[in-house]
Design an enzyme around this catalytic site. Structure first.
Site, PDB file in Angstrom:
ATOM      1  N   GLY A   1       7.666  -8.913  -7.458  1.00 19.47           N
ATOM      2  CA  GLY A   1       6.817  -7.742  -7.691  1.00 19.47           C
ATOM      3  C   GLY A   1       7.335  -6.572  -6.882  1.00 19.47           C
ATOM      4  O   GLY A   1       7.825  -6.755  -5.756  1.00 19.47           O
ATOM      5  N   SER A   2       7.235  -5.386  -7.464  1.00 24.24           N
ATOM      6  CA  SER A   2       7.849  -4.221  -6.817  1.00 24.24           C
ATOM      7  C   SER A   2       7.038  -2.961  -7.072  1.00 24.24           C
ATOM      8  O   SER A   2       7.587  -1.886  -7.259  1.00 24.24           O
ATOM      9  CB  SER A   2       9.257  -4.032  -7.369  1.00 24.24           C
ATOM     10  N   GLY A   3       5.699  -3.126  -7.090  1.00 19.72           N
ATOM     11  CA  GLY A   3       4.843  -1.951  -7.241  1.00 19.72           C
ATOM     12  C   GLY A   3       4.668  -1.264  -5.896  1.00 19.72           C
ATOM     13  O   GLY A   3       5.502  -1.391  -4.987  1.00 19.72           O
ATOM     14  N   ASN A   4       3.551  -0.567  -5.768  1.00 16.01           N
ATOM     15  CA  ASN A   4       3.222   0.184  -4.566  1.00 16.01           C
ATOM     16  C   ASN A   4       3.197  -0.728  -3.329  1.00 16.01           C
ATOM     17  O   ASN A   4       3.840  -0.454  -2.307  1.00 16.01           O
ATOM     18  CB  ASN A   4       1.839   0.801  -4.839  1.00 16.01           C
ATOM     19  N   TRP A   5       2.513  -1.868  -3.452  1.00 15.40           N
ATOM     20  CA  TRP A   5       2.402  -2.815  -2.327  1.00 15.40           C
ATOM     21  C   TRP A   5       3.600  -3.775  -2.307  1.00 15.40           C
ATOM     22  O   TRP A   5       4.109  -4.125  -1.248  1.00 15.40           O
ATOM     23  CB  TRP A   5       1.079  -3.561  -2.430  1.00 15.40           C
TER      24      TRP A   5
ATOM     25  N   LYS B   1     -13.511  -7.390  -2.520  1.00 16.43           N
ATOM     26  CA  LYS B   1     -13.752  -6.051  -1.957  1.00 16.43           C
ATOM     27  C   LYS B   1     -13.472  -4.969  -2.985  1.00 16.43           C
ATOM     28  O   LYS B   1     -13.984  -3.850  -2.878  1.00 16.43           O
ATOM     29  CB  LYS B   1     -12.934  -5.835  -0.682  1.00 16.43           C
TER      30      LYS B   1
ATOM     31  N   ASN C   1      -9.149   1.946  -6.384  1.00 16.57           N
ATOM     32  CA  ASN C   1     -10.390   1.606  -7.081  1.00 16.57           C
ATOM     33  C   ASN C   1     -11.490   2.597  -6.732  1.00 16.57           C
ATOM     34  O   ASN C   1     -12.226   3.064  -7.609  1.00 16.57           O
ATOM     35  CB  ASN C   1     -10.832   0.179  -6.712  1.00 16.57           C
TER      36      ASN C   1
ATOM     37  N   ALA D   1      -1.177   0.795   0.722  1.00 18.30           N
ATOM     38  CA  ALA D   1       0.289   0.656   0.763  1.00 18.30           C
ATOM     39  C   ALA D   1       0.999   1.911   1.260  1.00 18.30           C
ATOM     40  O   ALA D   1       1.931   1.828   2.077  1.00 18.30           O
ATOM     41  CB  ALA D   1       0.795   0.275  -0.631  1.00 18.30           C
TER      42      ALA D   1
HETATM   43  P1  NAD Z   1       1.109  -1.382  -8.652  1.00 21.08           P
HETATM   44  O1  NAD Z   1      -0.225  -1.210  -9.256  1.00 21.08           O
HETATM   45  O2  NAD Z   1       1.606  -0.311  -7.760  1.00 21.08           O
HETATM   46  O3  NAD Z   1       2.246  -1.487  -9.753  1.00 21.08           O
HETATM   47  C1  NAD Z   1       2.182  -2.092 -10.955  1.00 21.08           C
HETATM   48  C2  NAD Z   1       3.300  -3.112 -10.973  1.00 21.08           C
HETATM   49  O4  NAD Z   1       3.164  -3.890 -12.144  1.00 21.08           O
HETATM   50  C3  NAD Z   1       4.715  -2.523 -11.013  1.00 21.08           C
HETATM   51  O5  NAD Z   1       5.525  -3.208 -10.100  1.00 21.08           O
HETATM   52  C4  NAD Z   1       5.168  -2.803 -12.429  1.00 21.08           C
HETATM   53  O6  NAD Z   1       6.554  -2.975 -12.503  1.00 21.08           O
HETATM   54  C5  NAD Z   1       4.462  -4.098 -12.703  1.00 21.08           C
HETATM   55  N1  NAD Z   1       4.332  -4.414 -14.104  1.00 21.08           N
HETATM   56  C6  NAD Z   1       3.979  -3.622 -15.128  1.00 21.08           C
HETATM   57  N2  NAD Z   1       3.971  -4.327 -16.286  1.00 21.08           N
HETATM   58  C7  NAD Z   1       4.325  -5.592 -15.954  1.00 21.08           C
HETATM   59  C8  NAD Z   1       4.473  -6.794 -16.690  1.00 21.08           C
HETATM   60  N3  NAD Z   1       4.256  -6.842 -17.991  1.00 21.08           N
HETATM   61  N4  NAD Z   1       4.830  -7.913 -16.026  1.00 21.08           N
HETATM   62  C9  NAD Z   1       5.027  -7.898 -14.699  1.00 21.08           C
HETATM   63  N5  NAD Z   1       4.901  -6.789 -13.946  1.00 21.08           N
HETATM   64  C10 NAD Z   1       4.545  -5.651 -14.578  1.00 21.08           C
HETATM   65  O7  NAD Z   1       1.182  -2.791  -7.917  1.00 21.08           O
HETATM   66  P2  NAD Z   1       0.862  -3.120  -6.378  1.00 21.08           P
HETATM   67  O8  NAD Z   1       0.052  -2.041  -5.737  1.00 21.08           O
HETATM   68  O9  NAD Z   1       2.135  -3.497  -5.727  1.00 21.08           O
HETATM   69  O10 NAD Z   1      -0.118  -4.364  -6.520  1.00 21.08           O
HETATM   70  C11 NAD Z   1       0.243  -5.709  -6.302  1.00 21.08           C
HETATM   71  C12 NAD Z   1      -0.906  -6.439  -5.634  1.00 21.08           C
HETATM   72  O11 NAD Z   1      -1.038  -5.925  -4.318  1.00 21.08           O
HETATM   73  C13 NAD Z   1      -2.271  -6.231  -6.305  1.00 21.08           C
HETATM   74  O12 NAD Z   1      -2.959  -7.455  -6.380  1.00 21.08           O
HETATM   75  C14 NAD Z   1      -2.998  -5.285  -5.360  1.00 21.08           C
HETATM   76  O13 NAD Z   1      -4.399  -5.473  -5.332  1.00 21.08           O
HETATM   77  C15 NAD Z   1      -2.395  -5.671  -4.024  1.00 21.08           C
HETATM   78  N6  NAD Z   1      -2.465  -4.630  -2.992  1.00 21.08           N
HETATM   79  C16 NAD Z   1      -2.186  -3.335  -3.276  1.00 21.08           C
HETATM   80  C17 NAD Z   1      -2.238  -2.392  -2.251  1.00 21.08           C
HETATM   81  C18 NAD Z   1      -1.934  -0.958  -2.498  1.00 21.08           C
HETATM   82  O14 NAD Z   1      -2.324  -0.109  -1.682  1.00 21.08           O
HETATM   83  N7  NAD Z   1      -1.225  -0.618  -3.566  1.00 21.08           N
HETATM   84  C19 NAD Z   1      -2.546  -2.792  -0.946  1.00 21.08           C
HETATM   85  C20 NAD Z   1      -2.811  -4.125  -0.701  1.00 21.08           C
HETATM   86  C21 NAD Z   1      -2.772  -5.043  -1.737  1.00 21.08           C
HETATM   87  P1  13P Z   2      -6.681  -0.372  -4.112  1.00 16.06           P
HETATM   88  O1  13P Z   2      -6.003  -1.341  -5.036  1.00 16.06           O
HETATM   89  O2  13P Z   2      -8.079  -0.021  -4.518  1.00 16.06           O
HETATM   90  O3  13P Z   2      -5.831   0.862  -3.868  1.00 16.06           O
HETATM   91  O4  13P Z   2      -6.817  -1.057  -2.697  1.00 16.06           O
HETATM   92  C1  13P Z   2      -5.698  -1.157  -1.895  1.00 16.06           C
HETATM   93  C2  13P Z   2      -5.941  -2.210  -0.888  1.00 16.06           C
HETATM   94  O5  13P Z   2      -6.085  -3.362  -1.245  1.00 16.06           O
HETATM   95  C3  13P Z   2      -6.020  -1.776   0.508  1.00 16.06           C
HETATM   96  O6  13P Z   2      -6.145  -2.855   1.386  1.00 16.06           O
END
Ligand code: NAD
Ligand code: 13P
Length: 407
Positions: free
Chosen positions: A10-14, A261, A328, A168
């Site tokens: 995984g390579s999104g925001n987190w 949460k 959220n 993140a």
């Molecule tokens: P994100 O919402 O930033 O990004 C979406 C991700 O989904 C991208 O990496 C994209 O490439 C991927 N994607 C899109 N379509 C896809 C598909 N069909 N198959 C597989 N991947 C696909 O993601 P994130 O923020 O890295 O979230 C990952 C987890 O981390 C979540 O469960 C989130 O709750 C948790 N999290 C997020 C944060 C935050 O601040 N962003 C903080 C803590 C925990």
């Molecule tokens: P959101 O997905 O609502 O941005 O929450 C990020 C998070 O989990 C912070 O700990």
């Protein structure tokens, strides 16, 4: 001794932020870990921002996201503006990413987990260990499962969880925060009840599984020539001067805190969107935390430790951060302000990032409804009904008064 090969899926925001942390640490501890960290990237074409240096490196036409990460060392779509270590290597091939890895870190929006696990199955090492950073729960066929459980079930490997007050963008900017890792993997000196050695499959009682899951799992031991995966190793792998790690044994409490949460964050966002102020938000948070604890105690009775919700970063601290600054929260707030649905705001404002709260709310509601337990969760029910436009914010005062009596 052998070095652990660490990968992030995984390579999104987190996902990218955790990838940055892991690569910083594997570079510092090359005695224990291979220096390069592979990161599986769901490949897509991305626009190059109008930035001189990036345009010099990448040109001005859309490029593959993996190419951008490996060339400019920046995830220009999901974590723009943050320099990633050059030993964090983007790989578009999921099966190639996990091949030979001894530590798998899952960091995907929960919506994509089941399909991703199907694709990984059979391509990973049987003795790999995993950590799930995914915030959500899997609800299917009337059962509730944590993603750490689903990973164990589908891949047959041990999985702990990581969660905390970890917005993140703030972690990526290296502003100090805490996180919680839940890990109760088998100890180094594990012996079967009959005294046999670790070379056999290790049968562990999965204390942190939900009521609906099998209570035992047969694990392959990590070969003795690898550093043992325990809390000390996890602190080395995840801890940074700006990212303080506490390891606890309550895997389910950590994972559930991160999932539930998000429902509370949506509720807080609805209140903020109405402009009702901090007292109302605090009341929603208080009732939300009580419902989180109640959910954990009802469905994970042998494992959830109430203190995880009230004392750890994965509980109270994440609720505080997420009800002030999470996606959220902001999306729910904007939805009320603009008179549109949260799903519409997600599409319009999040640039491809995925909300976890909306689908978690719907799944949790469906599960509680099937179990006949909805009445015990008035706030979760309210958030569900607001999302589906089945009620209005005017119902909130009555709910808060009822909620305070239910508890
Ligand atoms: P994100 O919402 O930033 O990004 C979406 C991700 O989904 C991208 O990496 C994209 O490439 C991927 N994607 C899109 N379509 C896809 C598909 N069909 N198959 C597989 N991947 C696909 O993601 P994130 O923020 O890295 O979230 C990952 C987890 O981390 C979540 O469960 C989130 O709750 C948790 N999290 C997020 C944060 C935050 O601040 N962003 C903080 C803590 C925990
Ligand atoms: P959101 O997905 O609502 O941005 O929450 C990020 C998070 O989990 C912070 O700990």
């Amino acid at each position: 001794t052998q070095k652990h090969k660490v990968v992030v899926i995984g390579s999104g925001n987190w996902g990218s932020t955790i990838g940055k942390i892991l690569a910083e640490n594997t570079r510092e501890h090359t005695d224990m870990f291979e220096e390069d960290v592979s990161m599986w990237v769901f490949e897509e074409d991305v626009d190059v921002p109008d930035d001189g240096t990036l345009r010099d490196q990448l040109g001005d036409k859309p490029v593959k996201l993996t190419h951008a990460i490996n060339t400019a060392h920046q995830n220009i779509k999901y974590l723009p503006g943050i320099k990633l270590p050059d030993n964090l290597v983007a790989n578009p091939d999921l099966q190639d990413t996990v091949r030979g890895a001894t530590i798998l870190v899952f960091n995907l929006p929960h919506q994509f987990m089941s399909k991703t696990l199907e694709q990984i199955k059979g391509h990973h090492l049987p003795y790999a260990r995993a950590i799930s950073c995914v915030k959500g729960v899997d609800i299917s066929e009337g059962t509730v499962k944590l993603y750490s459980e689903l990973i164990m079930e589908k891949l047959g490997i041990y999985c702990g969880s990581l969660s905390g007050a970890n917005i993140a963008s703030e972690v990526a900017a290296e502003y100090l925060c805490e996180t919680t890792i839940g890990y109760d993997g088998p100890p180094m000196d594990y012996k079967e009840p009959d005294g046999s050695s670790r070379d056999n499959l290790i049968k562990v009682d999965k204390q942190h599984q939900s009521k609906s899951s099998p209570s035992q799992l047969s694990l392959h031991p990590v070969p003795q020539n690898y550093p043992h995966v325990d809390s000390a190793l996890l602190e080395k792998l995840f801890g940074r001067p700006y990212f303080s790690v506490r390891v606890v044994r309550d895997v389910s409490g950590v994972a559930l805190g991160g999932a539930l949460k998000n429902i509370v964050a949506l509720a807080a966002g609805f209140v903020a969107g109405k402009g009702w102020g901090e007292n109302t938000k605090a009341a929603v948070i208080r009732i939300g935390i009580l419902e989180m604890v109640r959910f954990g105690c009802l469905w994970f009775p042998q494992s959830v430790d109430e203190r995880t919700f009230t004392k750890e970063s994965a509980g109270i601290a994440d609720v505080i951060a997420s009800t002030s600054a999470g996606r959220n929260f902001h999306s729910a707030c904007h939805a009320v302000e603009q008179g549109v649905t949260v799903d519409e705001i997600e599409k319009k404002e999040l640039g491809g990032q995925k909300l976890q709260g909306t689908s978690t709310t719907r799944a949790v509601y469906e599960f509680l409804d099937k179990q006949g337990q909805l009445e015990k969760f008035p706030l979760f029910m309210f958030v569900h009904d607001i999302l589906g436009e089945r009620t209005t914010m005017d119902a909130l005062p009555g709910l808060l008064i009822k909620g305070s009596k239910v508890m």
